[in-house]
Design an enzyme around this catalytic site. Structure first.
Site, PDB file in Angstrom:
ATOM      1  N   GLY A 277      -8.485   3.116 -12.165  1.00  0.00           N
ATOM      2  CA  GLY A 277      -7.693   4.281 -12.572  1.00  0.00           C
ATOM      3  C   GLY A 277      -7.007   4.021 -13.905  1.00  0.00           C
ATOM      4  O   GLY A 277      -7.099   2.923 -14.466  1.00  0.00           O
TER       5      GLY A 277
ATOM      6  N   THR B  74       6.653   7.432  -8.013  1.00  0.00           N
ATOM      7  CA  THR B  74       6.739   8.492  -9.024  1.00  0.00           C
ATOM      8  C   THR B  74       8.117   9.145  -9.129  1.00  0.00           C
ATOM      9  O   THR B  74       8.874   9.152  -8.148  1.00  0.00           O
ATOM     10  CB  THR B  74       5.689   9.568  -8.659  1.00  0.00           C
ATOM     11  OG1 THR B  74       5.922  10.748  -9.425  1.00  0.00           O
ATOM     12  CG2 THR B  74       5.771   9.973  -7.191  1.00  0.00           C
TER      13      THR B  74
ATOM     14  N   TYR C  98       2.621  16.266  -3.223  1.00  0.00           N
ATOM     15  CA  TYR C  98       2.378  14.974  -3.885  1.00  0.00           C
ATOM     16  C   TYR C  98       3.631  14.096  -3.765  1.00  0.00           C
ATOM     17  O   TYR C  98       3.557  12.947  -3.333  1.00  0.00           O
ATOM     18  CB  TYR C  98       2.006  15.207  -5.358  1.00  0.00           C
ATOM     19  CG  TYR C  98       1.960  13.945  -6.193  1.00  0.00           C
ATOM     20  CD1 TYR C  98       0.952  12.994  -6.005  1.00  0.00           C
ATOM     21  CD2 TYR C  98       2.927  13.685  -7.161  1.00  0.00           C
ATOM     22  CE1 TYR C  98       0.913  11.831  -6.771  1.00  0.00           C
ATOM     23  CE2 TYR C  98       2.893  12.528  -7.931  1.00  0.00           C
ATOM     24  CZ  TYR C  98       1.890  11.603  -7.730  1.00  0.00           C
ATOM     25  OH  TYR C  98       1.860  10.445  -8.482  1.00  0.00           O
TER      26      TYR C  98
HETATM   27  N1  NAP Z   1      -0.314   9.604 -13.844  1.00  0.00           N
HETATM   28  C1  NAP Z   1       1.011   9.751 -13.860  1.00  0.00           C
HETATM   29  O1  NAP Z   1       1.581  10.465 -14.694  1.00  0.00           O
HETATM   30  C2  NAP Z   1       1.850   9.032 -12.824  1.00  0.00           C
HETATM   31  C3  NAP Z   1       3.238   9.206 -12.856  1.00  0.00           C
HETATM   32  C4  NAP Z   1       4.027   8.530 -11.921  1.00  0.00           C
HETATM   33  C5  NAP Z   1       3.434   7.710 -10.978  1.00  0.00           C
HETATM   34  N2  NAP Z   1       2.086   7.583 -10.947  1.00  0.00           N
HETATM   35  C6  NAP Z   1       1.495   6.698  -9.930  1.00  0.00           C
HETATM   36  O2  NAP Z   1       0.863   5.635 -10.618  1.00  0.00           O
HETATM   37  C7  NAP Z   1      -0.300   5.211  -9.903  1.00  0.00           C
HETATM   38  C8  NAP Z   1      -1.491   5.181 -10.848  1.00  0.00           C
HETATM   39  O3  NAP Z   1      -1.666   6.487 -11.386  1.00  0.00           O
HETATM   40  P1  NAP Z   1      -2.925   6.830 -12.314  1.00  0.00           P
HETATM   41  O4  NAP Z   1      -2.557   8.035 -13.092  1.00  0.00           O
HETATM   42  O5  NAP Z   1      -3.416   5.597 -12.973  1.00  0.00           O
HETATM   43  O6  NAP Z   1      -3.962   7.293 -11.192  1.00  0.00           O
HETATM   44  P2  NAP Z   1      -5.543   7.502 -11.284  1.00  0.00           P
HETATM   45  O7  NAP Z   1      -6.032   7.379 -12.692  1.00  0.00           O
HETATM   46  O8  NAP Z   1      -5.839   8.749 -10.515  1.00  0.00           O
HETATM   47  O9  NAP Z   1      -6.073   6.216 -10.501  1.00  0.00           O
HETATM   48  C9  NAP Z   1      -5.998   6.099  -9.107  1.00  0.00           C
HETATM   49  C10 NAP Z   1      -7.167   5.246  -8.680  1.00  0.00           C
HETATM   50  O10 NAP Z   1      -7.149   5.143  -7.238  1.00  0.00           O
HETATM   51  C11 NAP Z   1      -8.483   5.423  -6.777  1.00  0.00           C
HETATM   52  N3  NAP Z   1      -8.435   5.948  -5.423  1.00  0.00           N
HETATM   53  C12 NAP Z   1      -8.158   7.220  -5.039  1.00  0.00           C
HETATM   54  N4  NAP Z   1      -8.273   7.340  -3.710  1.00  0.00           N
HETATM   55  C13 NAP Z   1      -8.606   6.120  -3.223  1.00  0.00           C
HETATM   56  C14 NAP Z   1      -8.890   5.600  -1.935  1.00  0.00           C
HETATM   57  N5  NAP Z   1      -8.853   6.388  -0.857  1.00  0.00           N
HETATM   58  N6  NAP Z   1      -9.217   4.299  -1.821  1.00  0.00           N
HETATM   59  C15 NAP Z   1      -9.292   3.487  -2.907  1.00  0.00           C
HETATM   60  N7  NAP Z   1      -9.061   3.919  -4.165  1.00  0.00           N
HETATM   61  C16 NAP Z   1      -8.727   5.209  -4.322  1.00  0.00           C
HETATM   62  C17 NAP Z   1      -8.973   6.463  -7.758  1.00  0.00           C
HETATM   63  O11 NAP Z   1     -10.371   6.670  -7.666  1.00  0.00           O
HETATM   64  P3  NAP Z   1     -10.947   8.170  -8.000  1.00  0.00           P
HETATM   65  O12 NAP Z   1     -10.623   8.403  -9.450  1.00  0.00           O
HETATM   66  O13 NAP Z   1     -12.396   8.055  -7.725  1.00  0.00           O
HETATM   67  O14 NAP Z   1     -10.213   9.103  -7.088  1.00  0.00           O
HETATM   68  C18 NAP Z   1      -8.521   5.845  -9.064  1.00  0.00           C
HETATM   69  O15 NAP Z   1      -9.400   4.838  -9.501  1.00  0.00           O
HETATM   70  C19 NAP Z   1      -0.445   6.164  -8.733  1.00  0.00           C
HETATM   71  O16 NAP Z   1       0.038   5.543  -7.580  1.00  0.00           O
HETATM   72  C20 NAP Z   1       0.423   7.366  -9.108  1.00  0.00           C
HETATM   73  O17 NAP Z   1       0.940   8.000  -7.967  1.00  0.00           O
HETATM   74  C21 NAP Z   1       1.275   8.216 -11.856  1.00  0.00           C
END
Ligand code: NAP
Length: 296
Positions: free
Chosen positions: A10, A113, A137
């Site tokens: 991710g 988050t 979420y």
């Molecule tokens: N993005 C933001 O602005 C933000 C802000 C605050 C907190 N966060 C938190 O930071 C973390 C990382 O965020 P990110 O934006 O890097 O997320 P992301 O790009 O969506 O990455 C999440 C990863 O987890 C994988 N995944 C999803 N479902 C899964 C499952 N059932 N088993 C194993 N792997 C799985 C996804 O694969 P697929 O892509 O194939 O689904 C992806 O590789 C998350 O926990 C998110 O809640 C994000």
């Protein structure tokens, strides 16, 4: 020390992997299959965090000393439309990661988050403020936090916000794409938060990781802005002058999931423990724009 990163392919997972491997042996766990994870050039086990058997078996085989749990269902509007998937992945998936870690007696860094807060406060949220999420979420991520706190003794809960990085899609890339296609950009001006560069967050997690300063941490770049102001800065740094920027309200955008009006996090515990903080969001964005050449 061997660190296992869930969701390693991710947006945050990739940067964490690259930052942590400077010092630690890193292994990965992700729902995506090889070869889509081959660019990481390290062992990635394909697995689903919602399957306790797969999580326990993989953790047992990889024998990590610590887990950084980033895997999540991160589509905020998708979660609102599909709450079963949101709770299954973000809450029960996190429970599985905790149970497998409990078996190995290892600690977990859980990425959470700003959306655990309702946004009704007028000053930045501290780690000691009461969460009150307003979206599925946010609720499902908070449920994940509860499992971490209940099942583990040694954990870090790291709440961050408005992430952008070099891998996968993010707000900055979307704005730059739209600016090259459209004359007018309409962007929300009534949601305020702190944009955070995944490389800065990864470096701070790397500092926290070897310590025993367990607990809840807010880690974001400093300062705050609305999505509109964020967009203005992106266009300025990219030298794009042609696009007309129009501020709109959240009501006008009418997305399925409600967003907090104000979700600025104060890195309070970071300051009280490590005694340092992060750089401001404009400086981080400037570096990100300079480093964009290798984006995927
Ligand atoms: N993005 C933001 O602005 C933000 C802000 C605050 C907190 N966060 C938190 O930071 C973390 C990382 O965020 P990110 O934006 O890097 O997320 P992301 O790009 O969506 O990455 C999440 C990863 O987890 C994988 N995944 C999803 N479902 C899964 C499952 N059932 N088993 C194993 N792997 C799985 C996804 O694969 P697929 O892509 O194939 O689904 C992806 O590789 C998350 O926990 C998110 O809640 C994000």
């Amino acid at each position: 020390m061997k660190v296992l990163i869930t969701g390693i392919s991710g947006m945050l997972g990739v940067d964490l992997c690259q930052t942590l491997r400077e010092e630690y042996e890193v292994v990965g766990f992700d729902i995506k299959e090889f070869p889509s994870t081959s660019f990481l050039s390290l062992p990635v086990q394909r697995g689903d965090i919602t399957r306790i058997d797969e999580v326990k078996r993989t953790f047992g085989e990889l024998t990590p000393d610590l887990v950084v749990h980033t895997a999540a269902y991160t589509d905020v509007d998708g979660c609102e439309k599909n709450p079963d998937k949101a709770y299954k992945v973000n809450a029960l998936g996190t429970q599985n990661v905790c149970l497998a870690s409990q078996d190995l007696n290892i600690s977990v860094i859980y990425i959470s988050t700003d959306f655990v807060f309702d946004g009704n406060k007028d000053s930045p949220y501290l780690e000691f403020d009461q969460p009150h999420p307003i979206s599925i979420y946010g609720r499902s991520k908070l449920a994940g936090e509860e499992y971490v706190k209940t099942l583990l003794n040694k954990y870090f809960i790291v709440r961050t916000s408005w992430l952008y990085g070099h891998y996968g899609r993010n707000f900055v890339k979307t704005i730059l794409e739209l600016a090259s296609q459209k004359k007018e950009l309409r962007v929300v001006n009534d949601q305020v938060g702190s944009p955070t560069y995944t490389r800065d967050l990864s470096r701070k997690i790397k500092e926290l990781l070897p310590t025993e300063l367990y607990g809840i941490y807010h880690i974001t770049n400093l300062g705050s802005c609305s999505w509109y102001e964020f967009t203005r800065e992106i266009l300025k740094l990219a030298g794009i002058k042609g696009a007309q920027l129009q501020p709109i309200t959240s009501e006008e955008l009418d997305r399925p999931a409600p967003r907090p009006r104000f979700s600025v996090l104060e890195n309070y515990c970071l300051r009280l423990t490590l005694g340092n903080s992060m750089r401001n969001w404009q400086e981080a964005l400037r570096d990100y724009m300079l480093e964009r050449g290798s984006d995927t």
